[in-house]
Design a protein around this motif. Structure first.
Motif, short mmCIF file in Angstrom:
data_model
loop_
_atom_site.label_atom_id
_atom_site.label_comp_id
_atom_site.label_asym_id
_atom_site.label_seq_id
_atom_site.Cartn_x
_atom_site.Cartn_y
_atom_site.Cartn_z
N HIS A 12 0.80 -1.03 -0.10
CA HIS A 12 0.28 -0.30 -0.26
C HIS A 12 0.86 1.74 -0.07
O HIS A 12 1.67 0.84 0.84
CB HIS A 12 -0.94 0.43 1.10
N PRO A 13 0.20 2.17 -0.40
CA PRO A 13 0.95 3.60 -0.37
C PRO A 13 1.38 4.43 1.25
O PRO A 13 0.36 4.26 1.67
CB PRO A 13 0.33 4.16 -1.18
N THR A 14 2.03 4.81 0.79
CA THR A 14 2.76 5.45 2.89
C THR A 14 1.37 6.66 2.03
O THR A 14 1.04 7.30 1.41
CB THR A 14 3.96 5.85 2.18
N ALA A 15 1.13 7.28 3.67
CA ALA A 15 0.54 8.53 3.97
C ALA A 15 0.98 9.22 2.87
O ALA A 15 -0.28 10.33 2.10
CB ALA A 15 0.54 8.91 5.66
N GLU A 16 1.79 9.83 2.86
CA GLU A 16 2.76 10.72 1.85
C GLU A 16 2.22 9.82 0.30
O GLU A 16 1.73 11.32 -0.37
CB GLU A 16 3.91 10.87 1.95
N GLN A 17 2.09 9.35 -0.15
CA GLN A 17 2.43 9.06 -1.68
C GLN A 17 1.09 8.72 -1.86
O GLN A 17 0.48 9.59 -2.93
CB GLN A 17 2.62 7.32 -1.58
N ALA A 18 0.00 8.43 -0.39
CA ALA A 18 -1.60 8.73 -0.81
C ALA A 18 -2.01 9.88 -0.98
O ALA A 18 -3.24 10.29 -2.08
CB ALA A 18 -2.14 7.83 0.11
N LYS A 19 -1.50 10.52 -0.18
CA LYS A 19 -2.09 12.46 -0.13
C LYS A 19 -1.36 13.11 -1.73
O LYS A 19 -2.32 13.61 -1.94
CB LYS A 19 -1.04 13.35 0.13
N ARG A 26 -7.71 14.50 -7.51
CA ARG A 26 -8.43 15.88 -7.53
C ARG A 26 -8.58 17.38 -8.83
O ARG A 26 -8.50 17.98 -9.69
CB ARG A 26 -8.17 16.69 -5.88
N ASP A 27 -6.05 17.59 -8.89
CA ASP A 27 -6.09 18.28 -9.87
C ASP A 27 -6.59 18.09 -11.50
O ASP A 27 -7.32 18.81 -12.34
CB ASP A 27 -4.25 18.44 -9.81
N ALA A 28 -6.84 16.76 -11.30
CA ALA A 28 -6.84 16.45 -13.37
C ALA A 28 -8.31 16.59 -13.12
O ALA A 28 -8.88 16.78 -14.26
CB ALA A 28 -6.76 14.95 -13.04
N GLU A 29 -9.03 15.87 -12.12
CA GLU A 29 -10.29 16.45 -12.42
C GLU A 29 -11.03 17.83 -12.90
O GLU A 29 -11.70 17.73 -13.34
CB GLU A 29 -11.57 15.67 -11.33
N ALA A 30 -10.27 18.19 -11.98
CA ALA A 30 -10.42 20.07 -12.23
C ALA A 30 -10.09 20.77 -13.32
O ALA A 30 -11.25 21.68 -14.24
CB ALA A 30 -9.41 20.45 -11.03
N LYS A 31 -8.72 19.90 -13.39
CA LYS A 31 -8.88 20.96 -15.35
C LYS A 31 -9.23 20.33 -16.37
O LYS A 31 -10.13 20.70 -17.47
CB LYS A 31 -7.31 19.91 -15.63
N LEU A 32 -9.94 18.10 -16.16
CA LEU A 32 -11.26 18.01 -17.36
C LEU A 32 -12.92 19.00 -16.83
O LEU A 32 -12.59 18.83 -17.91
CB LEU A 32 -11.85 16.72 -17.20
N ARG A 33 -13.00 19.37 -16.11
CA ARG A 33 -14.13 20.13 -15.92
C ARG A 33 -13.95 21.52 -16.31
O ARG A 33 -14.92 21.62 -17.07
CB ARG A 33 -14.44 20.25 -14.32
N GLN A 34 -13.20 21.64 -16.21
CA GLN A 34 -12.55 23.73 -16.91
C GLN A 34 -12.25 22.83 -18.46
O GLN A 34 -13.33 23.98 -18.97
CB GLN A 34 -11.46 23.64 -16.31
#
Length: 52
Positions: A12-19, A26-34
Motif C-alpha cells: 500500500h502507498p505511504t500516507a505521503e504517497q496517498a496524499k 483532484r487536479d486532473a478532475e478540476a482540469k477536466l471540468r474546466q
C-alpha cells in the motif's frame, strides 16, 4: 520473482504517497471540468453564430 519484489509491487502507498495521489487526481478532475466547460461554451457560441 522473490518475496521482496512482490512486496514492492503490491504494498500500500505511504500516507505521503496517498496524499500526492489524491492531489493529482483532484487536479486532473478540476482540469477536466474546466476543459468540459470551455468546450460547452465554445459549442454554444458556435451554435449561436449559425442561427443568424
Amino acid at each position: 520473482m522473490n518475496d521482496h519484489a512482490w512486496e514492492r509491487e503490491h504494498r500500500h502507498p505511504t500516507a505521503e504517497q496517498a496524499k500526492a495521489i489524491i492531489y493529482r487526481r483532484r487536479d486532473a478532475e478540476a482540469k477536466l471540468r474546466q476543459h468540459q466547460q470551455e468546450a460547452r461554451h465554445k459549442a454554444d457560441e458556435e451554435s449561436e453564430g449559425h442561427d443568424e
